[in-house]
Design an enzyme around this catalytic site. Structure first.
Site, PDB file in Angstrom:
ATOM      1  N   ARG A  28       0.649  -1.166  -0.095  1.00 59.69           N
ATOM      2  CA  ARG A  28      -0.208  -0.089  -0.020  1.00 59.69           C
ATOM      3  C   ARG A  28       1.011   1.346   0.075  1.00 59.69           C
ATOM      4  NH1 ARG A  28      -1.306   1.623   4.794  1.00 59.69           N
ATOM      5  NH2 ARG A  28      -2.366  -0.087   5.585  1.00 59.69           N
ATOM      6  N   ASP A  32      -6.416  19.265 -14.043  1.00 57.25           N
ATOM      7  CA  ASP A  32      -6.816  17.946 -14.621  1.00 57.25           C
ATOM      8  C   ASP A  32      -6.369  18.144 -15.900  1.00 57.25           C
ATOM      9  OD1 ASP A  32      -7.955  15.884 -15.807  1.00 57.25           O
ATOM     10  OD2 ASP A  32      -9.808  16.029 -14.694  1.00 57.25           O
TER      11      ASP A  32
HETATM   12  C1  LIG Z   1     -12.473  10.069 -16.774  1.00 57.69           C
HETATM   13  C2  LIG Z   1     -12.170  11.292 -16.055  1.00 57.69           C
HETATM   14  C3  LIG Z   1     -11.665  11.771 -14.782  1.00 57.69           C
HETATM   15  C4  LIG Z   1     -12.042  10.509 -13.655  1.00 57.69           C
HETATM   16  O1  LIG Z   1     -11.230   9.651 -14.123  1.00 57.69           O
HETATM   17  P1  LIG Z   1     -11.612   7.974 -13.440  1.00 57.69           P
HETATM   18  O2  LIG Z   1     -10.312   7.310 -14.001  1.00 57.69           O
HETATM   19  O3  LIG Z   1     -12.749   7.570 -14.763  1.00 57.69           O
HETATM   20  O4  LIG Z   1     -11.940   7.915 -12.223  1.00 57.69           O
HETATM   21  C5  LIG Z   1     -11.689  12.968 -14.499  1.00 57.69           C
HETATM   22  N1  LIG Z   1     -11.297  13.753 -15.282  1.00 57.69           N
HETATM   23  C6  LIG Z   1     -11.427  13.749 -16.729  1.00 57.69           C
HETATM   24  C7  LIG Z   1     -11.229  14.792 -17.553  1.00 57.69           C
HETATM   25  C8  LIG Z   1     -11.774  12.398 -17.266  1.00 57.69           C
HETATM   26  O5  LIG Z   1     -12.043  12.431 -18.502  1.00 57.69           O
END
Ligand SMILES: *Cc1c(COP(=O)(O)O)cnc(C)c1O
Length: 379
Positions: free
Chosen positions: A46, A170
């Site tokens: 972990r 992101d």
């Molecule tokens: C898919 C996605 C997420 C979430 O990720 P998961 O791996 O599905 O939990 C977050 N931000 C964006 C822009 C995404 O396309």
């Protein structure tokens, strides 16, 4: 080292005991110690696992940060960032946001006393109007999902710095091949590695990268304390995916550009959203902070009928009707009923997610075949 070299070599080295060139899948939970506290850097999986560790070093290198952490999903990675905050803290976030992120913020963390504001960041200076002494995190998605809005990372970074808040970006849609937010002043980069980093639609994973040592300590403390880590096999798959990231993204961009231009000429298509168009309101910023414009495209239909949109996503053959994006194969989706179903209609329409909006994740197939498929479905 430049991007492709790092993607292939950073964080990995031939296995010392066998010479195996590929990082082994260390499918183990624990590690034998020579004496109490005398170990080779790994105690329990972990906390740290050699396959995951190689991936974490690799992704950190290509995002131009020093510290990487891999989680069981993109949302688990976002969860870790918000857990760096305390009740009473405020978050300013892009309004046109991945649906799951919106749900995490509003249905999980809001009840722990963290306040979220969803803001149109297409003019970055607008963010300043929402800053208070309690603002601790600014959350940016760019390009945004699914409207392909572009946020000026450098401009928001300046506002975050002045406010004493962290800036997290992101970077799922752009990938580090097209955009490296840390170079533009971001404190944390987040990925759903499920998408382009993995690249083959065979794994669910999240990534965080930071170049800030203090933030990295919190990140690793939360990763270990909450335990939302990714598995050795999945770490191996994403390490393998990243080795061809630059090649795949080049083709995603080429195919994306051709399809975006083709769509604008189609009589049934109303608007096409893609940051590569000179007419895109933030094209200049996209050009400044990205190397190319990616393979994600959204478009609406004339008449804005939900039935027409449903018929088209059903009629395509090569494009698979599915959630997710960023794999080698092309996908098609209907945000209003799929990825953005958890956002109230009124909220989603304010950001442009109308009933006829269709989103494409353009894959790396032959573009002529993809265009022929869209043509038959639209006609
Ligand atoms: C898919 C996605 C997420 C979430 O990720 P998961 O791996 O599905 O939990 C977050 N931000 C964006 C822009 C995404 O396309």
């Amino acid at each position: 080292m430049k991007f492709a070299t790092k993607a292939i070599h950073a964080g990995v080295h031939p296995d010392e005991s066998t010479g195996a060139i590929m990082t082994p899948i260390y499918q183990t939970s624990t590690y034998v110690q020579d004496g109490v506290g005398n170990h080779k850097g790994y105690e329990y999986s972990r906390t740290l696992n050699p396959t995951r560790h190689a991936l974490e070093k690799n992704i950190a290198a290509i995002e131009n940060g020093r510290f990487g952490a891999a989680f069981g999903s993109g949302l688990a990675a976002i969860d870790c960032v918000v857990k760096m905050l305390s009740p009473g803290d405020e978050v300013i976030s892009t309004n046109d946001l991945y649906g799951g992120t919106y749900r995490l913020f509003t249905t999980i963390f809001a009840k722990y006393g963290i306040k979220f504001q969803f803001v149109d960041m297409s003019d970055a200076s607008n963010v300043e109007n929402f800053v208070t002494p309690n603002t601790k995190l600014i959350w940016v998605e760019t390009p945004t999902n699914p409207m392909m809005n572009i946020v000026d990372i450098e401009a928001v970074a300046k506002i975050a710095k002045k406010a004493g808040a962290m800036l997290a970006v992101d970077n799922t849609f752009a990938t580090p091949y097209l955009q490296t937010p840390i170079d533009l002043g971001a404190d944390i980069v987040m990925h759903s590695a499920t998408k382009y980093l993995g690249g083959h639609s065979d794994v669910v994973m999240g990534i965080l990268v930071t170049d800030n040592e203090e933030i990295s300590k919190e990140m690793y403390r939360i990763q270990n304390s909450t335990g939302a880590v990714t598995a050795p096999m999945d770490s191996f798959l994403v390490l393998r995916g990243i080795k061809t990231l630059h090649l795949r993204v080049q083709r995603h961009c080429e195919n994306g550009a051709k399809i975006a231009h083709w769509l604008t000429k189609h009589p049934k298509v109303d608007k096409v959203y893609w940051p590569g168009f000179e007419s895109h309101p933030n094209h200049a910023i996209a050009k400044k902070q990205m190397r190319d414009f990616g393979g994600m495209i959204s478009f609406t239909l004339k008449g804005n009928n939900i039935e027409d949109a449903h018929a088209i996503v059903k009629k395509v053959d090569l494009f698979a009707l599915a959630e997710s994006l960023g794999g080698v194969e092309s996908l098609i989706g209907h945000p209003a009923t799929m990825t953005h179903a958890s956002i109230p209609k009124e909220e989603r329409e304010k950001t442009g997610v109308v009933d006829s909006l269709i989103r494409l994740s353009v894959g790396v197939e032959d573009v002529e075949d993809l265009i022929a498929d869209l043509a038959q479905a639209l006609n």
